[in-house]
Scaffold this motif. Structure first.
Motif, PDB file in Angstrom:
ATOM      1  N   ASN A 282       0.821  -1.208   0.000  1.00 50.45           N
ATOM      2  CA  ASN A 282       0.000   0.000   0.000  1.00 50.45           C
ATOM      3  C   ASN A 282       0.854   1.256   0.000  1.00 50.45           C
ATOM      4  O   ASN A 282       0.562   2.220  -0.694  1.00 50.45           O
ATOM      5  CB  ASN A 282      -0.906   0.033   1.226  1.00 50.45           C
ATOM      6  CG  ASN A 282      -2.054  -0.923   1.091  1.00 50.45           C
ATOM      7  OD1 ASN A 282      -2.413  -1.323  -0.011  1.00 50.45           O
ATOM      8  ND2 ASN A 282      -2.630  -1.327   2.217  1.00 50.45           N
ATOM      9  N   ARG A 283       1.901   1.221   0.814  1.00 43.56           N
ATOM     10  CA  ARG A 283       2.766   2.392   0.900  1.00 43.56           C
ATOM     11  C   ARG A 283       3.416   2.663  -0.467  1.00 43.56           C
ATOM     12  O   ARG A 283       3.474   3.800  -0.918  1.00 43.56           O
ATOM     13  CB  ARG A 283       3.823   2.173   1.979  1.00 43.56           C
ATOM     14  CG  ARG A 283       4.631   3.415   2.264  1.00 43.56           C
ATOM     15  CD  ARG A 283       5.355   3.328   3.580  1.00 43.56           C
ATOM     16  NE  ARG A 283       4.413   3.263   4.705  1.00 43.56           N
ATOM     17  CZ  ARG A 283       4.770   3.098   5.968  1.00 43.56           C
ATOM     18  NH1 ARG A 283       6.028   2.958   6.273  1.00 43.56           N
ATOM     19  NH2 ARG A 283       3.864   3.069   6.928  1.00 43.56           N
ATOM     20  N   ARG A 286       0.832   4.114  -2.819  1.00 41.64           N
ATOM     21  CA  ARG A 286       0.543   5.501  -2.465  1.00 41.64           C
ATOM     22  C   ARG A 286       1.660   6.435  -2.938  1.00 41.64           C
ATOM     23  O   ARG A 286       1.407   7.493  -3.490  1.00 41.64           O
ATOM     24  CB  ARG A 286       0.401   5.577  -0.946  1.00 41.64           C
ATOM     25  CG  ARG A 286      -0.283   6.806  -0.444  1.00 41.64           C
ATOM     26  CD  ARG A 286      -0.348   6.783   1.058  1.00 41.64           C
ATOM     27  NE  ARG A 286       0.953   7.016   1.645  1.00 41.64           N
ATOM     28  CZ  ARG A 286       1.459   6.315   2.651  1.00 41.64           C
ATOM     29  NH1 ARG A 286       0.788   5.305   3.171  1.00 41.64           N
ATOM     30  NH2 ARG A 286       2.642   6.615   3.126  1.00 41.64           N
ATOM     31  N   LYS A 287       2.887   6.015  -2.738  1.00 46.28           N
ATOM     32  CA  LYS A 287       4.037   6.831  -3.176  1.00 46.28           C
ATOM     33  C   LYS A 287       4.011   7.023  -4.695  1.00 46.28           C
ATOM     34  O   LYS A 287       4.343   8.096  -5.200  1.00 46.28           O
ATOM     35  CB  LYS A 287       5.356   6.159  -2.767  1.00 46.28           C
ATOM     36  CG  LYS A 287       5.558   6.095  -1.278  1.00 46.28           C
ATOM     37  CD  LYS A 287       6.383   7.275  -0.771  1.00 46.28           C
ATOM     38  CE  LYS A 287       6.502   7.168   0.720  1.00 46.28           C
ATOM     39  NZ  LYS A 287       6.745   8.238   1.537  1.00 46.28           N
ATOM     40  N   GLU A 290       1.394   9.552  -5.515  1.00 46.41           N
ATOM     41  CA  GLU A 290       1.873  10.864  -5.098  1.00 46.41           C
ATOM     42  C   GLU A 290       2.859  11.444  -6.126  1.00 46.41           C
ATOM     43  O   GLU A 290       2.791  12.619  -6.463  1.00 46.41           O
ATOM     44  CB  GLU A 290       2.574  10.766  -3.744  1.00 46.41           C
ATOM     45  CG  GLU A 290       1.696  11.217  -2.596  1.00 46.41           C
ATOM     46  CD  GLU A 290       2.311  10.892  -1.235  1.00 46.41           C
ATOM     47  OE1 GLU A 290       3.532  11.066  -1.070  1.00 46.41           O
ATOM     48  OE2 GLU A 290       1.548  10.437  -0.365  1.00 46.41           O
TER      49      GLU A 290
ATOM     50  N   ASP B 195       4.262   8.824   8.026  1.00 45.72           N
ATOM     51  CA  ASP B 195       5.608   8.551   7.515  1.00 45.72           C
ATOM     52  C   ASP B 195       6.651   9.356   8.294  1.00 45.72           C
ATOM     53  O   ASP B 195       7.718   8.839   8.638  1.00 45.72           O
ATOM     54  CB  ASP B 195       5.715   8.900   6.021  1.00 45.72           C
ATOM     55  CG  ASP B 195       4.975   7.886   5.140  1.00 45.72           C
ATOM     56  OD1 ASP B 195       4.616   6.806   5.673  1.00 45.72           O
ATOM     57  OD2 ASP B 195       4.754   8.164   3.951  1.00 45.72           O
ATOM     58  N   GLU B 220      -1.474   0.248   9.767  1.00 43.92           N
ATOM     59  CA  GLU B 220      -0.327   0.793   9.044  1.00 43.92           C
ATOM     60  C   GLU B 220       0.886   1.015   9.942  1.00 43.92           C
ATOM     61  O   GLU B 220       2.015   0.998   9.474  1.00 43.92           O
ATOM     62  CB  GLU B 220      -0.690   2.148   8.422  1.00 43.92           C
ATOM     63  CG  GLU B 220      -1.756   2.082   7.365  1.00 43.92           C
ATOM     64  CD  GLU B 220      -1.196   2.310   5.975  1.00 43.92           C
ATOM     65  OE1 GLU B 220      -0.139   2.954   5.862  1.00 43.92           O
ATOM     66  OE2 GLU B 220      -1.821   1.835   5.017  1.00 43.92           O
TER      67      GLU B 220
END
Ligand code: ATP
Ligand code: ATP
Ligand code: MG
Ligand code: MG
Lengths: 329, 337
Positions: A282-283, A286-287, A290, B195, B220
């Motif tokens: 997911n990260r 998302r990046k 972005e 983050d 997360e």
């Protein structure tokens, strides 16, 4: 179905003062030319970047802020300015649940007094529900009784009626705000992050209750929230806001199934998932979105001082429009 | 084993309400290692902020009794004077408060408030103001220069929250307590802040106590999750284990109320009933069982030990009622609004 409230070309600017004489040197365009309408019995979702102007729209709808320009029509009558609203006894029909529960509750008043306040101004409607026209009582006994009924609806024990705001948890205070907003049987509630301070179960209780009064009495909501799962469940239509402008507007399905503006896509990609095993995937996704946003941003916005200003909305289908880039149809 | 960053044992908190002390927290045990993110979730009003405020020494001593032991890097915090607390607060422990507006000074410019929080002697140097702007920039505030000159009321809810975060992170603390740090933020900025918190945490091998209702954020961020109900911890496990194999009836009920996959026409699952008032809480019982109308009275009223029972690898649960717990949808339906 007719529009309960219609907002046309709404602008709200805040002056920026600076210099020795504290003169107005610039304006913050908190809300920059937005139009939308909410039908009776519907829920309109307002989603967008933090600081994009959502609360400011809410405040001008309930009469806490006078618009710089534009019109607000409530049930066909003009209710743009605070003065016009006063004349219509408008706040009997339009109430707000505030984002910042702590600072919106008077610390020196007990919970009972806080909830009784709108009942004292507008009277106790004969039944809890929504809509105007019913008989209202100003009798103290009726006020006291209604306060307890409202507390029960939001799941707070009757004995808390004598306590003060600081003696409650964040979520409990939010529920007091909901009880206060319901007191006058409004036809429209501006709900600014009404459930963000609540655990999932109390959130479910409040959302179920909102849907119930909508079903039973045709109440409308302007529902401001960052929680896209909740927005998807609650709303009929959605506007996506960025930097004071609407960048996309459509039915809930239009927005979730066919997002067209890059900011909308970016928002949807950032929804956290409950699936722990997909954390890294997911990260990464998302990046990627972005980066895509950063790359294409210039095409979707014009520069207005420091801010990126979205173009005017273009219609894609009868229900769906987006601030597409120049030349895109 | 290395010393724990935070080690809380048998922490109880009582508030004076209408002249009488009432218990909001009962014998809570929680520890956090360096580099660990512990998420504390649970019912609204269950005592999560109360626990955080105890670690920060922010309870009013005239109205509150705090007992037990809270050690930070081995140093006992309970019983410290206000002055003694000041050497930790904002220095080795940074806190992001749940209510950003009321924790900012309304009469002080944003930039000055951040500078104030820094542990330097001269707050008026160019270096300090650059660091202030840098921090605002880190938390995603675009025109940091303008915002630094403004007062809290002129900022949106989410901007205030980010200012709070900048203050909490200003001294790069060992322990970050984040009470609903991102509720007022849109999901893109939320992701950015999470983050950032992770980055600072990894850089300093800091520990995080993360309090949130947003289970997506828990999924997360967290390594470990503790679930609280009515002033007690009822379950504790690694994050994957907790989401995949929740045991305690409260944990299971909470997860069930998630609206993500519910269709707009359907009613959301809500736990029947409400939490008892503080003075009606008998902490010798599993208080959640009162909210399960189909259970036998003998089960509901059974005495339960304070200590959690180990049920798996790093997985602990209070009581034994979970062993036979099943949902009974007929009874529940009646209790929903
Ligand atoms: N009283 C005020 N004076 C000056 N500027 C203001 C004032 N109130 C709001 N603003 C500015 O107007 C813009 C919009 O603020 P608003 O509170 O409407 O945002 P929002 O969309 O509700 O954000 P959030 O999701 O963070 O609550 C922000 O840039 C904010 O700084
Ligand atoms: N200063 C106080 N005086 C009296 N009672 C208090 C005080 N602060 C909190 N309480 C009570 O203690 C209990 C725990 O409150 P706390 O704020 O810790 O809950 P929480 O778990 O953080 O909830 P939320 O998720 O809603 O923020 C609640 O019943 C609350 O009403
Ligand atoms: Mg807002
Ligand atoms: Mg709290």
């Amino acid at each position: 179905m007719s529009d309960l409230i219609r907002i046309e070309n709404l602008k709200v600017y805040y002056p920026v003062r600076s210099g020795f004489f504290n003169r107005v040197t610039d304006n913050i365009k908190a809300v920059d030319d937005v139009s939308f309408s909410i039908k009776a019995g519907q829920t309109y979702g307002l989603v967008g970047e933090s600081g994009s102007g959502k609360t400011t729209i809410g405040k001008s709808l309930v009469g806490l802020e006078d618009p710089t320009s534009g019109t607000i029509l409530f049930d066909g009558e003009e209710a743009t300015t605070i003065k016009q609203k006063k004349k219509l006894n408008y706040n009997k029909d339009v109430q707000m649940v505030f984002q910042d529960s702590q600072s919106s509750l008077n610390p020196r008043r007990s919970i009972g007094e806080i909830i009784a306040e709108p009942l004292k101004s507008f009277g106790v409607p004969n039944a809890i529900g929504a809509g105007a026209g019913d008989k209202r009582s100003f009798d103290q006994d009726d006020i006291d009784k209604r306060v307890l009924e409202l507390l029960e609806i939001v799941g707070l024990p009757a004995r808390t009626v004598t306590q003060y705001p600081f003696q409650f948890s964040g979520g409990q205070r939010q529920r007091i705000g909901v009880a206060r907003a319901l007191a006058t049987n409004p036809r429209l509630i501006v709900a600014d992050e009404p459930v963000s301070a609540l655990d999932l179960s109390v959130q479910a209780q409040v959302l179920n209750f909102m849907k119930k009064i909508q079903r039973d009495f045709g109440i409308s909501f302007l529902f401001i929230s960052h929680d896209l799962g909740v927005v998807k469940y609650m709303t009929d239509n959605i506007a996506i806001m960025h930097n004071g402008r609407f960048v996309e507007l459509g039915t809930t399905a239009d927005i979730f199934d066919d997002p067209r503006h890059i900011y909308t896509k970016r928002l949807l990609s950032a929804i956290p998932s409950l699936d722990v095993s997909k954390r890294d995937a997911n990260r990464a996704y998302r990046k990627r979105v972005e980066a895509e946003f950063a790359e294409n941003q210039a095409a979707y916005y014009e520069q207005d001082g420091l801010r990126a200003r979205a173009y005017d909305l273009k219609q894609i289908t009868p229900t769906h429009s987006a601030a597409l880039k120049k030349g895109e149809a | 084993m290395a010393e724990k960053l935070l080690d809380a044992q048998d922490v109880s908190v009582e508030f004076k309400i209408a002249g009488e002390y009432q218990k909001a927290l009962h014998k809570v045990n929680l520890s956090i290692n360096h580099g660990e993110v512990l998420a504390l979730v649970g019912e609204s009003g269950s005592g999560k902020s109360t626990f955080a405020m105890s670690v920060m020494g922010l309870h009013n001593p005239d109205q509150t009794k705090v007992t037990g032991s809270i050690k930070l890097n081995g140093n006992e915090l309970i019983g410290l004077t206000e002055r003694q607390f000041d050497q930790y607060r904002g220095v080795s422990v940074g806190m992001i408060f749940q209510d950003p507006l009321s924790s900012l000074n309304p009469l002080m410019k944003i930039g000055d408030q951040i500078a104030e929080a820094m542990t330097v002697h001269d707050k008026h140097t160019q270096q300090v103001s650059n660091r202030v702007l840098g921090l605002l920039d880190d938390v995603g505030i675009v025109d940091a220069k303008r915002v630094a000159q403004q007062y809290p009321h002129a900022l949106s809810g989410g901007m205030r929250q980010r200012v709070m975060i900048a203050i909490a992170l200003a001294n790069e603390p060992d322990l970050i307590i984040a009470d609903e740090p991102t509720t007022a933020l849109d999901v893109t900025i939320q992701a950015q802040i999470l983050d950032l918190i992770k980055e600072i945490q990894q850089k300093k091998n800091a520990g995080i106590l993360l309090i949130t209702h947003d289970l997506g954020v828990v999924a997360e961020m967290a390594d470990t999750v503790a679930v609280m109900y009515a002033g007690q911890i009822v379950e504790k496990a690694g994050v994957e284990e907790l989401f995949n194999h929740p045991k305690h009836p409260y944990t299971r009920s909470l997860l069930r109320a998630d609206p993500s996959d519910v269709k707009p026409g359907e009613t959301l699952y809500a736990i029947p009933g409400t939490v008892p008032a503080l003075k009606d809480m008998d902490h010798n019982k599993d208080l959640f069982l009162q909210r399960v109308p189909w259970l036998d009275e003998s089960v509901v009223n059974a005495n339960v030990k304070d200590e959690l029972q180990q049920v798996g690898d790093h997985h602990y649960v209070r009581g034994t009622a979970w062993q036979n717990f099943e949902f009974n949808d007929v009874t529940e339906g009646e209790n929903q609004v």
